[in-house]
Design a protein around this motif. Structure first.
Motif, PDB file in Angstrom:
ATOM      1  N   THR A  70      11.465 -22.649 -80.559  1.00 23.75           N
ATOM      2  CA  THR A  70      10.404 -22.007 -81.330  1.00 23.75           C
ATOM      3  C   THR A  70       9.852 -22.970 -82.372  1.00 23.75           C
ATOM      4  O   THR A  70      10.606 -23.604 -83.101  1.00 23.75           O
ATOM      5  CB  THR A  70      10.931 -20.737 -82.023  1.00 23.75           C
ATOM      6  OG1 THR A  70      11.470 -19.851 -81.036  1.00 23.75           O
ATOM      7  CG2 THR A  70       9.819 -20.030 -82.786  1.00 23.75           C
ATOM      8  N   GLN A  84       6.789 -17.610 -82.942  1.00 25.69           N
ATOM      9  CA  GLN A  84       7.273 -16.277 -83.286  1.00 25.69           C
ATOM     10  C   GLN A  84       6.849 -15.972 -84.720  1.00 25.69           C
ATOM     11  O   GLN A  84       7.038 -16.794 -85.619  1.00 25.69           O
ATOM     12  CB  GLN A  84       8.793 -16.178 -83.156  1.00 25.69           C
ATOM     13  CG  GLN A  84       9.304 -14.745 -83.306  1.00 25.69           C
ATOM     14  CD  GLN A  84      10.749 -14.610 -82.841  1.00 25.69           C
ATOM     15  OE1 GLN A  84      11.297 -15.505 -82.213  1.00 25.69           O
ATOM     16  NE2 GLN A  84      11.372 -13.494 -83.142  1.00 25.69           N
ATOM     17  N   HIS A 176       6.497 -12.425 -80.191  1.00 23.19           N
ATOM     18  CA  HIS A 176       6.904 -13.686 -79.568  1.00 23.19           C
ATOM     19  C   HIS A 176       5.786 -14.122 -78.637  1.00 23.19           C
ATOM     20  O   HIS A 176       5.249 -13.311 -77.870  1.00 23.19           O
ATOM     21  CB  HIS A 176       8.199 -13.481 -78.792  1.00 23.19           C
ATOM     22  CG  HIS A 176       8.613 -14.670 -77.977  1.00 23.19           C
ATOM     23  ND1 HIS A 176       9.149 -15.806 -78.533  1.00 23.19           N
ATOM     24  CD2 HIS A 176       8.546 -14.895 -76.639  1.00 23.19           C
ATOM     25  CE1 HIS A 176       9.408 -16.667 -77.581  1.00 23.19           C
ATOM     26  NE2 HIS A 176       9.059 -16.150 -76.419  1.00 23.19           N
TER      27      HIS A 176
END
Length: 303
Positions: A70, A84, A176
């Motif tokens: 991420t 995210q 997400h």
């Protein structure tokens, strides 16, 4: 973009599991109605092939989620990334069936076919409005066209022999996202010094009076080669200054469907939950493939 890639994206933007379920039920129903023999073998074989392809697709999705870390929006690299954050609570849109404020919706309307005793789809639609995703480092605009949406809230209503199904992503929720990250403007602005210098010189030429006032240094009424070279150097310095100012401005971050056809995913679920869900689906599709292959082999031995 090729027509084949556009078609794949159009299918992906729909409910993939819903399409696969329809394919499985269609193959199973056909196998039941045709009776024993080669026709049933073809139906079972088709379901098995669908299961094999779906197993591979689900497994690739699980691996894509597991293999990419991420990123923070402000420091994300240009290209394929995972983000995210929290979806915006401003500029919400309204779903067409329930008028629910949201950032994304997809709906389908079905009509009961009493003769076939099943639901027949008569209308559908999906939103295309952009929305913002925010984390502690900045914000990114999401273009949801062609996105595969997993884990959206599903609302089902029945009225007058019709079934209305609506999928919703709400604002202000954790989201997400996996897709192609690009920055428009700012340091990533594509600029051409040569083209902009030529354009500026062309503009100056369109006003001969001002051109001679500025660059006819010996006042002979002509712009000679030396004077024109001075004008060109000034144009270069002017354009370079403008380019520095443009690149100093903050750029606009955007996440969109990858141009190479890779997975474009939006979901309120965590990466871990998404990966588990795709692995579960891959196991189910693999069982369909193995079961179909086993049944097809038994049918083949009886022919």
């Amino acid at each position: 973009m090729s027509l084949e890639l556009a078609g794949l994206r159009s299918l992906r933007s729909q409910s993939l599991n819903g399409l696969l379920a329809a394919a499985y039920f269609g193959a199973a129903g056909a196998a039941f109605h045709v009776g024993p023999g080669r026709a049933r073998l073809w139906c079972v074989g088709a379901a098995s092939v669908i299961g094999l392809l779906a197993w591979g697709a689900s497994l690739r999705r699980a691996r894509a989620i597991a293999n990419i870390a991420t990123s923070r929006i402000a420091s994300a690299a240009q290209g394929y990334v995972e983000l995210q954050g929290r979806s915006t609570t401003t500029d919400l849109i309204y779903s067409p069936l329930t008028q629910t404020p949201c950032i994304w919706y997809r709906y389908r309307t079905y009509e009961r076919d009493n003769r076939e005793k099943e639901w027949r789809e008569i209308d559908s639609g999906v939103s295309s409005a952009t929305f913002d995703l925010l984390d502690s480092s900045g914000s990114c605009t999401i273009d949801p066209d062609h996105a595969e949406v997993m884990g959206a809230e599903v609302v089902t209503r029945y009225a007058n022999e019709h079934k209305h199904v609506e999928e919703l992503l709400h604002g202000g929720r954790t989201l997400h996202a996996l897709g192609e990250f690009i920055t428009i403007g700012g340091a990533h602005t594509a600029l051409s010094l040569r083209e902009d210098v030529n354009a500026l010189l062309t503009t100056w030429k369109q006003n001969p009076t001002d051109l001679h006032r500025r660059f006819d240094l010996n006042r002979d009424g002509e712009i000679d080669l030396q004077e024109w070279e001075l004008a060109r150097r000034l144009a270069v310095r002017t354009v370079e200054h403008e380019h520095r100012n443009i690149r100093a401005q903050p750029g606009v971050h955007m996440l969109r469907a990858p141009q190479d056809g890779r997975l474009f995913l939006l979901s309120p679920l965590s990466p871990q939950a998404l990966r588990r869900r795709y692995l579960l689906w891959s196991a189910l599709h693999l069982s369909v493939y193995l079961g179909g292959a086993f049944i097809a082999l038994k049918v083949l031995l009886k022919i």
